[in-house]
Enzyme design. Sequence first.
Site, PDB file in Angstrom:
ATOM      1  N   ASP A  12       0.935  -1.235  -0.033  1.00 23.43           N
ATOM      2  CA  ASP A  12      -0.040  -0.073  -0.418  1.00 23.43           C
ATOM      3  C   ASP A  12       1.364   0.865  -0.083  1.00 23.43           C
ATOM      4  O   ASP A  12       2.350   1.172   0.507  1.00 23.43           O
ATOM      5  CB  ASP A  12      -0.747   0.097   1.318  1.00 23.43           C
ATOM      6  CG  ASP A  12      -1.205   0.779   1.187  1.00 23.43           C
ATOM      7  OD1 ASP A  12      -2.648   1.272   0.415  1.00 23.43           O
ATOM      8  OD2 ASP A  12      -1.482   1.678   2.159  1.00 23.43           O
ATOM      9  N   ASP A  14      -0.657   4.948   0.891  1.00 26.39           N
ATOM     10  CA  ASP A  14      -0.564   6.488   1.581  1.00 26.39           C
ATOM     11  C   ASP A  14      -0.454   5.622   3.075  1.00 26.39           C
ATOM     12  O   ASP A  14      -1.458   4.592   3.839  1.00 26.39           O
ATOM     13  CB  ASP A  14      -1.839   6.132   1.995  1.00 26.39           C
ATOM     14  CG  ASP A  14      -2.107   7.157   0.168  1.00 26.39           C
ATOM     15  OD1 ASP A  14      -0.645   7.669  -0.284  1.00 26.39           O
ATOM     16  OD2 ASP A  14      -2.751   7.012  -0.387  1.00 26.39           O
ATOM     17  N   ASP A 164      -1.485   0.094   5.992  1.00 24.92           N
ATOM     18  CA  ASP A 164      -1.421   0.177   6.707  1.00 24.92           C
ATOM     19  C   ASP A 164      -3.123   0.949   7.748  1.00 24.92           C
ATOM     20  O   ASP A 164      -3.591   1.011   8.793  1.00 24.92           O
ATOM     21  CB  ASP A 164      -1.104   1.647   7.232  1.00 24.92           C
ATOM     22  CG  ASP A 164      -1.849   2.385   6.529  1.00 24.92           C
ATOM     23  OD1 ASP A 164      -2.187   1.529   5.230  1.00 24.92           O
ATOM     24  OD2 ASP A 164      -1.777   3.793   7.620  1.00 24.92           O
TER      25      ASP A 164
END
Length: 487
Positions: A12, A14, A164
């Site tokens: 991922d 961001d 996250d």
Amino acid sequence: MTQLPLQAVLFDMDGTLVDTERLWWEAVEQVAGRDLTEADRPEVLGRPVEHTAHWLAVTTGRPASGLAEALHREFADRVRADIVPRPGALALLDALAREGVPTALVTASPRAVAETVLDALGASRFAVTVTADDTEHTKPAPDPYLAACHALGVDPAACVAVEDTETGVTSAEAAGCRVLAVPSLAPIGTAPGRTVVPGLEGVTPERLRSLLPHRLRVMSWNLWYGGTKVRDHRAKQLKILTETDVDVVGLQETYGTAAEELAEALGWYHHRAGENLGIISRHPITAALGDPDVGFYGAAGVRIAVGAGEVDVWTAHLDCAPYGPYESAFDGLAADTLTAHEGERLARLRDALRRIGSGPVVPVVLVGDFNSPSHLDRPEVGWPVTRAAEEAGFADSYREAHPDPVREPGHTWSPVHAEHEDGSGRPEPQDRIDFVFHRGLRVLDSRTHVTGSPRPWPDVEDNDWPSDHAAVITTFAITGKPVGGGA
């Protein structure tokens, strides 16, 4: 126990590789015209721009399209001015590159934003980039991770996704990836197939490899009179078992001693049931299941310890007559008559299914020579034996891996019978009658196996393949327990 090789790592963007969750939060606050609160997190973090824009439109009464444009602009401006890689991110990317492990960037951000971040990280670090613009559905749907795996030509089960947010974790897990979760602004709970760590510092490629599931490779093999029709049959059987690197074998036609002799030669565990059935396993057998004095036809099983878990493995041999493919090809019997003649086989399988039980206590593998075609291969007949296994919750692993029976027929009967052995010269019906069914596992691969080019019956004694059936070998992924704590 063999662990799957690490085929790729999917990141991922961001909040995972770069510290943009804070920048996105600030951008949303700017566009919303107010400070965000804890209650706003589910609508903001890990969501595509369009979702947050729609949410803002509902709460503010402003047009969603204008809000999406404003969010894009505000966020991109902040990224260009204040992008910061997360601690340990670049070191992990560099270590994966040194070891030749492919990486992909999988983000719910639009491509314009992703390219801005890639300029800072180095676009060459990633073999593939999947953005919100590239799939019909973005996170939490599995589409982005499936698209990345497809582009890389890898199996999701052999990949680790680094995420996250709960939204991203949901996407990766739905695609079948193992997950390393590194929460940024919101906590992430543990779950099977998921490892939660505080950050990427100290995470190594070896650590990522350790997250992958282990494999269980199961074979179904009718030994054909124990293999005695072929010269040096025991040595040839051992060579085949070694070369195929199987973990557990459900045997039929053992003729008494084959399971014990093969297991002793391999240094494996074994279970013998009656004069015809046996199971050999490189993993410890912790329990015998079913009737140990089963007759020539029937089923028997064992429970094996696989890592921290257990799997039940059953082997079955069902009656060989009347044989439906002969009645269809040679006698021209109608479908309803063919299914009516499956009564003995159906009764034996139902007895085995009753002994196996229906509860999801542990995963179950049911292999065997069913002496019946599959309803998935010949739907015009609707063979009831394989349908009964399906109704009991079992999936046909070969058809999971090869859904098209025309392209991949998977015939197991017979590699040595091209003509019917009555001397009439009639072509022998070729069918898939040996199966590896399962309940509660994930199929990574399934195939039929025959060694060499067997000479046809009756000139078989020097064949390298000591059976009249092809074997079926299915590789399953064995999932682990949820993991938490440090890297």
